[in-house]
Design an enzyme around this catalytic site. Structure first.
Site, PDB file in Angstrom:
ATOM      1  N   HIS A 100     -18.240  -8.123 -17.379  1.00  0.00           N
ATOM      2  CA  HIS A 100     -16.969  -7.760 -16.832  1.00  0.00           C
ATOM      3  C   HIS A 100     -16.343  -8.796 -15.043  1.00  0.00           C
ATOM      4  CE1 HIS A 100     -13.135  -4.834 -16.663  1.00  0.00           C
ATOM      5  NE2 HIS A 100     -13.476  -5.729 -14.933  1.00  0.00           N
ATOM      6  N   GLU A 101     -17.232  -8.787 -14.713  1.00  0.00           N
ATOM      7  CA  GLU A 101     -16.993  -9.174 -12.795  1.00  0.00           C
ATOM      8  C   GLU A 101     -16.520 -10.625 -13.501  1.00  0.00           C
ATOM      9  OE1 GLU A 101     -15.050  -7.149 -10.715  1.00  0.00           O
ATOM     10  OE2 GLU A 101     -15.323  -5.876 -11.803  1.00  0.00           O
TER      11      GLU A 101
ATOM     12  N   GLU B 214      -7.708  -7.281 -17.225  1.00  0.00           N
ATOM     13  CA  GLU B 214      -7.938  -6.744 -17.416  1.00  0.00           C
ATOM     14  C   GLU B 214      -8.806  -6.541 -18.274  1.00  0.00           C
ATOM     15  OE1 GLU B 214     -10.236  -4.447 -15.436  1.00  0.00           O
ATOM     16  OE2 GLU B 214      -9.389  -5.779 -14.002  1.00  0.00           O
TER      17      GLU B 214
ATOM     18  N   HIS C 252     -13.141 -12.073 -15.000  1.00  0.00           N
ATOM     19  CA  HIS C 252     -12.656 -12.610 -14.282  1.00  0.00           C
ATOM     20  C   HIS C 252     -12.917 -13.948 -13.372  1.00  0.00           C
ATOM     21  CE1 HIS C 252     -10.739  -8.687 -13.452  1.00  0.00           C
ATOM     22  NE2 HIS C 252     -11.108  -8.133 -13.336  1.00  0.00           N
TER      23      HIS C 252
ATOM     24  N   HIS D 181      -5.561  -1.327 -15.077  1.00  0.00           N
ATOM     25  CA  HIS D 181      -6.610  -0.452 -15.783  1.00  0.00           C
ATOM     26  C   HIS D 181      -6.345   0.302 -16.817  1.00  0.00           C
ATOM     27  CE1 HIS D 181      -8.358  -1.390 -11.657  1.00  0.00           C
ATOM     28  NE2 HIS D 181      -9.525  -2.279 -12.206  1.00  0.00           N
TER      29      HIS D 181
END
Length: 545
Positions: A359-360, A383, A363, A447
């Site tokens: 996920h991160e 997100e 980004h 989110h």
């Protein structure tokens, strides 16, 4: 929760000759350095093409005499179709909201243009009414005045701030009303130990705040141990030591911050070439999770999309474990190109689950491509992109210790009752996320507004209704009570990635995401194909028309 899993390429490619990318059918889990160099050269060649086109395209698009295009990224399809991504300047000043993507045929003729903002820029002058020093002082004072206030329910309050660098004069065009503004960076720390780096844009005429953007994008939660189990690791030998440094994946490495919050830490190394024992008592165990998560994310993007690292430049990221003390969080920071993981409550629960890594680091992919604004509907899409790609990384890893599913953060037990952070099949089950689009979605925390796109991705992948997938039960509804069959997660991911890297801009909203994914589906599978029609029907099923 505290910052729930918070902040250009085409199909897999092996060669770029005369502007044509040849598609490779071989997925490589651990690409060799020579392939990395080759992919980097492909990207450099495509970017050079964009640089050469900047001037002619500015004239073709009838930009003003004071406007210039600055190449940011580029991709060339196997049929020679070009997708050139640009930032814009006005009288030498960066234009925020000036980004655009030019789509060209192989002969260089323009097919279409996707602009973040369509408004023309025609300022009477570029002399601000407020001096840079005054603007910086006002911004820092304003932020200090709000220390202790919380921007949203998921954000820990600031405990300290200081200005980082000078205020930069820019043109603010994101809201469709171009004007002079200042962009100022304010750094600090939040009460939970998370570093803060806020970019504030203020009107150069009256000092009003036009926009704020937190660039430290975090993943929050608590865990119960080490997640990946027994896994292979690529290491580098240095003398008699073996280091957690992966030469085959851009030199990405994992270091021990030793409970500090600054610097690169100490690279993990030992003489046995065997790291960790699966317990939190061994400091190497968290490092194994982090190194494997970074490697899997790299391999997923490489084998699925032909992307050579997060920035598509062959450079690996740094992972830092044991960040802070009792730090119940993890975050990606694009400025240091690094992932940082806390040790959790009582320093006994490292936040190193693999979907956190996927996920991160996604980004970072978004920042390098569409750079979706982290607010409003574009923030929800930002997100959701990380949720979608983090989920795909989990499916790619297919670990026995972490069976893949369509839930987000299901192992870190942030809620304390074993429930996931988010549900892609029915986002509202988390108590805050939106299942469907409505006019208020852009006002939700990013989110929660991400729920619409998460739901779209699940429905496009698996279809609607009750079913069991890989041992997990789902029941996905639709806004219009339609019945959807799904096209499979692999095709859905290809469509989303192409839309992100080829059609989305910084201001893309849900209507724009529908248009972008339809264009992507047409490129990949044909206009009017089953996949194209499924994309259209699925957006309608989440009330995006």
């Amino acid at each position: 929760m505290k910052r729930k899993l918070a902040a250009v390429a085409v199909l897999s490619a092996t060669a770029l000759l005369t502007g044509v990318i040849q598609v490779s059918t071989a997925a490589q889990a651990a690409p060799t350095p020579s392939l990395q160099a080759q992919a980097a050269q492909q990207h450099a060649t495509a970017l050079k093409l964009a640089v050469g086109q900047a001037g002619p395209l500015a004239k073709a698009l009838k930009l003003g005499d004071k406007e210039q295009l600055v190449a940011k990224d580029a991709a060339v399809d196997k049929d020679g179709t070009r997708h050139l991504r640009f930032e814009r300047t006005y009288a030498g000043l960066p234009v925020i909201g000036g980004d655009l993507v030019v789509h060209q045929k192989a002969d260089g003729s323009v097919k279409s243009v996707d602009k973040a903002v369509a408004a023309r820029i025609a300022l009477p002058n570029t002399t601000p009414k407020i001096a840079a020093d005054q603007a910086a002082t006002q911004v820092t004072a304003g932020v200090k005045a709000t220390i202790g206030a919380r921007a949203d329910a998921d954000e820990s309050p600031l405990t300290e701030v200081h200005q980082a660098g000078k205020a930069e004069l820019v043109v603010w065009a994101t809201d469709g009303n171009p004007r002079l503004a200042y962009r100022t960076t304010v750094e600090g720390q939040r009460a939970d130990g998370t570093p803060s780096r806020q970019i504030l844009v203020t009107d150069a005429a009256d000092g009003r705040v036009l926009a704020t953007h937190e660039t430290i994008e975090t993943a929050a939660g608590t865990g119960n141990g080490i997640f990946v189990g027994q896994v292979p690791l690529a290491t580098t030998q240095s003398g008699s030591n073996y280091q957690l440094k992966d030469a085959g994946r851009g030199g990405q490495s994992t270091s021990d911050l030793n409970n500090g919050t600054d610097g690169t830490g100490s690279l993990f190394a030992n003489t046995s070439n065997s790291f960790g024992d699966g317990t939190v008592n061994n400091r190497e165990s968290a490092a194994v999770d982090a190194q494997f998560g970074a490697a899997t994310t790299w391999d997923f993007y490489k084998s699925t999309f032909g992307r050579n690292g997060i920035r598509n430049d062959g450079v690996g990221a740094l992972s830092r474990v044991h960040y802070g003390s009792n730090y119940v969080n993890a975050f990606w920071d694009d400025s240091c190109f690094c992932m940082s993981y806390g040790d959790g409550s009582n320093n006994t629960a490292p936040l190193t689950e693999i979907d956190v890594a996927g996920h991160e680091m996604s980004h970072g992919v978004t920042a390098a491509t569409a750079n979706l604004n982290y607010a409003g509907e574009s923030g929800g899409l930002n997100e959701a992109t990380s949720d979608i790609m983090g989920t795909m990384v989990e499916w790619y890893a297919n670990l026995p210790s972490n069976p893949p599913n369509y839930w987000i953060g299901e192992l870190i037990n942030l809620n304390g009752n074993g429930t996931p952070l988010r549900y892609m099949d029915q986002p509202s089950k988390d108590g805050g996320s939106a299942d469907y689009w409505d006019a208020n979605v852009g006002n939700l925390d990013v989110h929660y507004s991400s729920g619409v796109a998460n739901h779209f991705f699940y429905l496009l992948s698996e279809g609607s209704g009750a079913k069991t997938i890989n041992g997990f039960s789902y029941n996905s509804p639709t806004y219009d009570n339609s019945t959807l069959a799904g096209i499979g997660r692999d095709k859905a991911a290809q469509i989303w990635y192409r839309a992100l890297t080829t059609y989305f801009t910084s201001t893309t909203d849900y209507a724009g995401a529908r248009a972008g994914t339809l264009s992507a589906a047409a490129d990949l599978y044909g206009s009017g194909s089953a996949e194209y029609n499924a994309v259209a029907a699925t957006w309608t099923a989440v009330n995006v028309n």
